[in-house]
Scaffold this active site. Structure first.
Site, PDB file in Angstrom:
ATOM      1  N   PHE A 167      -2.902   5.901  -4.435  1.00 34.95           N
ATOM      2  CA  PHE A 167      -3.388   4.580  -4.024  1.00 34.95           C
ATOM      3  C   PHE A 167      -4.734   4.771  -3.337  1.00 34.95           C
ATOM      4  O   PHE A 167      -4.855   5.501  -2.366  1.00 34.95           O
ATOM      5  CB  PHE A 167      -2.401   3.884  -3.070  1.00 34.95           C
ATOM      6  CG  PHE A 167      -2.849   2.480  -2.741  1.00 34.95           C
ATOM      7  CD1 PHE A 167      -2.603   1.435  -3.619  1.00 34.95           C
ATOM      8  CD2 PHE A 167      -3.556   2.211  -1.578  1.00 34.95           C
ATOM      9  CE1 PHE A 167      -3.051   0.141  -3.348  1.00 34.95           C
ATOM     10  CE2 PHE A 167      -4.002   0.922  -1.294  1.00 34.95           C
ATOM     11  CZ  PHE A 167      -3.752  -0.117  -2.176  1.00 34.95           C
TER      12      PHE A 167
ATOM     13  N   ASP B  28      -9.291  11.537  -0.256  1.00 38.56           N
ATOM     14  CA  ASP B  28      -9.072  10.230   0.363  1.00 38.56           C
ATOM     15  C   ASP B  28      -8.157  10.433   1.572  1.00 38.56           C
ATOM     16  O   ASP B  28      -6.952  10.630   1.424  1.00 38.56           O
ATOM     17  CB  ASP B  28      -8.432   9.302  -0.675  1.00 38.56           C
ATOM     18  CG  ASP B  28      -8.096   7.924  -0.114  1.00 38.56           C
ATOM     19  OD1 ASP B  28      -8.045   7.758   1.127  1.00 38.56           O
ATOM     20  OD2 ASP B  28      -7.846   7.008  -0.915  1.00 38.56           O
TER      21      ASP B  28
ATOM     22  N   LYS C 250      -8.467   3.048   8.204  1.00 40.47           N
ATOM     23  CA  LYS C 250      -7.244   2.842   8.982  1.00 40.47           C
ATOM     24  C   LYS C 250      -7.346   3.238  10.468  1.00 40.47           C
ATOM     25  O   LYS C 250      -7.806   2.458  11.276  1.00 40.47           O
ATOM     26  CB  LYS C 250      -6.074   3.550   8.296  1.00 40.47           C
ATOM     27  CG  LYS C 250      -5.615   2.812   7.014  1.00 40.47           C
ATOM     28  CD  LYS C 250      -4.309   3.351   6.523  1.00 40.47           C
ATOM     29  CE  LYS C 250      -3.851   2.738   5.214  1.00 40.47           C
ATOM     30  NZ  LYS C 250      -3.265   1.406   5.344  1.00 40.47           N
TER      31      LYS C 250
HETATM   32  C1  LIG Z   1      -4.911   6.520   0.773  1.00 45.16           C
HETATM   33  C2  LIG Z   1      -5.475   5.133   0.847  1.00 45.16           C
HETATM   34  N1  LIG Z   1      -6.688   4.902   0.354  1.00 45.16           N
HETATM   35  C3  LIG Z   1      -7.250   3.684   0.412  1.00 45.16           C
HETATM   36  C4  LIG Z   1      -6.584   2.610   0.956  1.00 45.16           C
HETATM   37  C5  LIG Z   1      -7.214   1.267   0.992  1.00 45.16           C
HETATM   38  O1  LIG Z   1      -7.603   0.961   2.278  1.00 45.16           O
HETATM   39  P1  LIG Z   1      -7.984  -0.542   2.690  1.00 45.16           P
HETATM   40  O2  LIG Z   1      -6.740  -1.356   2.608  1.00 45.16           O
HETATM   41  O3  LIG Z   1      -8.531  -0.417   4.074  1.00 45.16           O
HETATM   42  O4  LIG Z   1      -9.014  -1.008   1.718  1.00 45.16           O
HETATM   43  C6  LIG Z   1      -5.294   2.821   1.478  1.00 45.16           C
HETATM   44  C7  LIG Z   1      -4.535   1.697   2.060  1.00 45.16           C
HETATM   45  O5  LIG Z   1      -3.348   1.713   2.197  1.00 45.16           O
HETATM   46  C8  LIG Z   1      -4.732   4.101   1.423  1.00 45.16           C
HETATM   47  O6  LIG Z   1      -3.502   4.356   1.904  1.00 45.16           O
END
Ligand SMILES: Cc1ncc(COP(=O)(O)O)c(C=O)c1O
Length: 383
Positions: free
Chosen positions: A121, A206, A235
Site C-alpha cells: 500500500f 516507503d 504519518k
Molecule cells: C506504507 C504507506 N504508504 C503510504 C501511505 C499513504 O499515506 P497517506 O494516507 O498519508 O497519503 C500509507 C497509509 O496508510 C502507508 O501505510
C-alpha cells in the site's frame, strides 16, 4: 442527513479527547488506544512539548511559501538526513511523498518501469495508487499510470526475472502495513538492494508507516543493513499535524531543480515545528528503547493468553499483526476489544493490527493484556 461522502466506514461514536495512550468518546467511554490514529500519534495525545511549540508558532507565523528561506525546514531536514547523508523534500502526506519519489526516480534514471509488490500500500493518488499492489483498491480507477509491475513479496526469483536495466526503481515497505503486517525477510531485502545496484535502478523504501520509531529505530530499514536511494515518510512525523517527506541520496538532488516539483503547503512553519518537536522527543524520551521493550512485553503477554484462534503473531517493534484462523472473524474480535475498552485496527485478510503509541508504558501494556484476555474469552464463548 450527512453532507459527507460515504467513502469511510465510520463508527457511530466520536472521539472527543485524548491523554497519553487513552482516548475518550462522546459518551465518556474511555479506550486504551492501540491504533495511534493509524500509526500517526506515536507520541500519544496531549504531549506538552508539542502543544506548547505549536501554540507558540501559531501566534508567530503559520505559513510562508517555498519562495523564501525556511530555517525550520533546514533543522528538520538535518535531523532526518544527517546520518545517511540524504536531502529532504517536504510535502503533506504519505501519498504525496511517494509521488515525489516516483517522479524523482523517473527523472533521475530517464527510465519508467517501477517494480512494487503484491499486498503493498503506497497511497491513493494516481502514482501511489498505481504502485499499490492491491487490485481491490485500484478497482474502478483505470487506466492507471503505466509501467508499474507488481511481484510477489519476499520472493526473489520473480524479481530476478523482471528486473532489467530498463527498471527505474523498486519500491517496497520493509513491513507491509495495510497489506497484513508482513515483514520483509532480511536476506530477501538485501538481495533486492543488490539487484537494484546491479541493474542501475533505485531502491525506494516507503517508511510512511514503519518509520519515525514505529519499528524501534528512526527508519525500519536500519535493521536490514541496506541503504535505500529514496525514503518516504509521513504519518508519525507530525504526530497528527499533516506532514510528509521524501529523503534521497545527494546525487539525486540535481534531478529536482527549481520548477521540477513542489507543493504549496509542503514544509510550512506549523508542520515543521510539529516534525522538529517529534524528532526531538523521540530522542529525549528514549522512544526507540521503549518500543523494543514494550513490544517484547506485549508479544510475550499475548502468546501466554488462551487464544486458540490465533495462528501467529508477527511484525516489528510496535507494529504488530495477530494472524487469526480463517473461521475467526477479525471484525468480531475488534468489537469485543472495543467493548472491553481498546481500539484496534485490521489489516490484510483477517489480521488484527496493533499500532499503540510509542510512549506506552509497562503498566499500560498490562492493562492492554487484561483487555485482550477479557475480549478473547468473550470471543471463545461466541464461537
Ligand atoms: C506504507 C504507506 N504508504 C503510504 C501511505 C499513504 O499515506 P497517506 O494516507 O498519508 O497519503 C500509507 C497509509 O496508510 C502507508 O501505510
Amino acid at each position: 442527513m450527512s453532507y459527507l461522502f460515504s467513502n469511510y466506514q465510520r463508527k457511530p461514536y466520536e472521539i472527543m479527547s485524548g491523554n497519553g495512550c487513552y482516548l475518550t468518546d462522546h459518551t465518556g467511554k474511555e479506550y486504551l488506544d492501540f491504533t495511534s490514529g493509524i500509526g500517526v500519534c506515536n507520541l500519544g495525545y496531549g504531549n506538552k512539548k508539542l502543544n506548547s511549540a505549536l501554540k507558540k508558532q501559531a501566534e508567530k507565523l503559520w505559513h510562508t511559501p517555498n519562495l523564501y528561506q525556511n530555517s525550520l525546514q533546514e533543522e528538520v531536514a538535518e535531523k532526518l538526513c544527517q546520518r545517511f547523508d540524504y536531502l529532504a523534500y517536504f510535502c503533506n502526506s504519505g501519498a504525496e511523498a511517494n509521488e515525489a519519489a516516483i517522479k524523482l526516480a523517473r527523472k533521475k534514471t530517464g527510465k519508467t518501469q517501477i517494480i512494487t509488490f503484491w499486498q503493498s500500500f503506497h497511497g491513493r493518488t494516481y502514482g501511489a495508487l498505481s504502485a499499490t499492489g492491491q487490485k481491490s483498491i485500484q478497482a474502478g480507477f483505470h487506466p492507471l499510470v503505466p509501467d508499474f509491475v507488481h511481484l510477489p513479496f519476499n520472493e526473489l526469483a520473480p524479481l530476478q526475472k523482471a528486473i532489467t536495466k530498463k527498471t527505474a526503481a523498486v519500491m517496497l515497505e520493509v513491513v507491509q502495513g495495510e497489506g497484513g503486517v508482513l515483514p520483509a525477510d532480511k536476506e530477501w531485502l538485501q538481495a533486492v538492494a543488490k539487484l537494484c545496484r546491479e541493474n542501475d535502478c533505485l531502491l525506494i523504501v516507503d517508511e510512511v508507516q514503519t518509520g519515525i520509531g514505529r519499528c524501534g529505530s528512526l527508519f525500519a530499514f536500519e535493521d536490514y543493513a541496506i541503504y535505500p536511494d529514496i525514503v518516504t515518510l509521513a504519518k508519525g512525523l507530525g504526530n497528527g499535524f499533516p506532514v510528509g517527506a521524501m529523503l534521497a541520496k545527494k546525487e539525486l538532488g540535481a534531478s529536482f531543480l527549481p520548477g521540477s516539483h513542489g507543493s504549496t503547503f509542503g514544509g510550512n512553519k506549523m508542520a515543521m515545528v510539529a516534525a522538529k518537536t517529534v524528532l526531538t522527543e523521540l530522542d529525549d524520551q528514549n522512544i526507540y528503547e521503549n518500543v523494543k521493550m514494550r513490544s517484547e512485553e506485549l508479544v510475550t503477554g499475548l502468546k501466554k493468553l488462551n487464544a486458540p484462534f490465533i495462528t501467529s503473531i508477527r511484525g516489528k517493534g510496535l507494529m504488530i499483526g495477530i494472524v487469526l484462523q480463517e473461521e475467526t472473524n477479525v471484525t468480531n474480535l475488534m468489537l469485543a476489544l472495543e467493548t472491553a475498552g481498546m481500539l484496534t485496527l485490521r489489516a490484510g485478510e483477517n489480521i488484527l493490527r496493533l499500532l499503540p503509541p510509542l510512549i506506552i508504558t509497562s503498566t499500560e501494556i498490562i492493562h492492554g493484556l487484561h483487555i485482550f484476555e477479557k475480549a478473547f474469552s468473550k470471543l471463545s464463548l461466541q464461537e
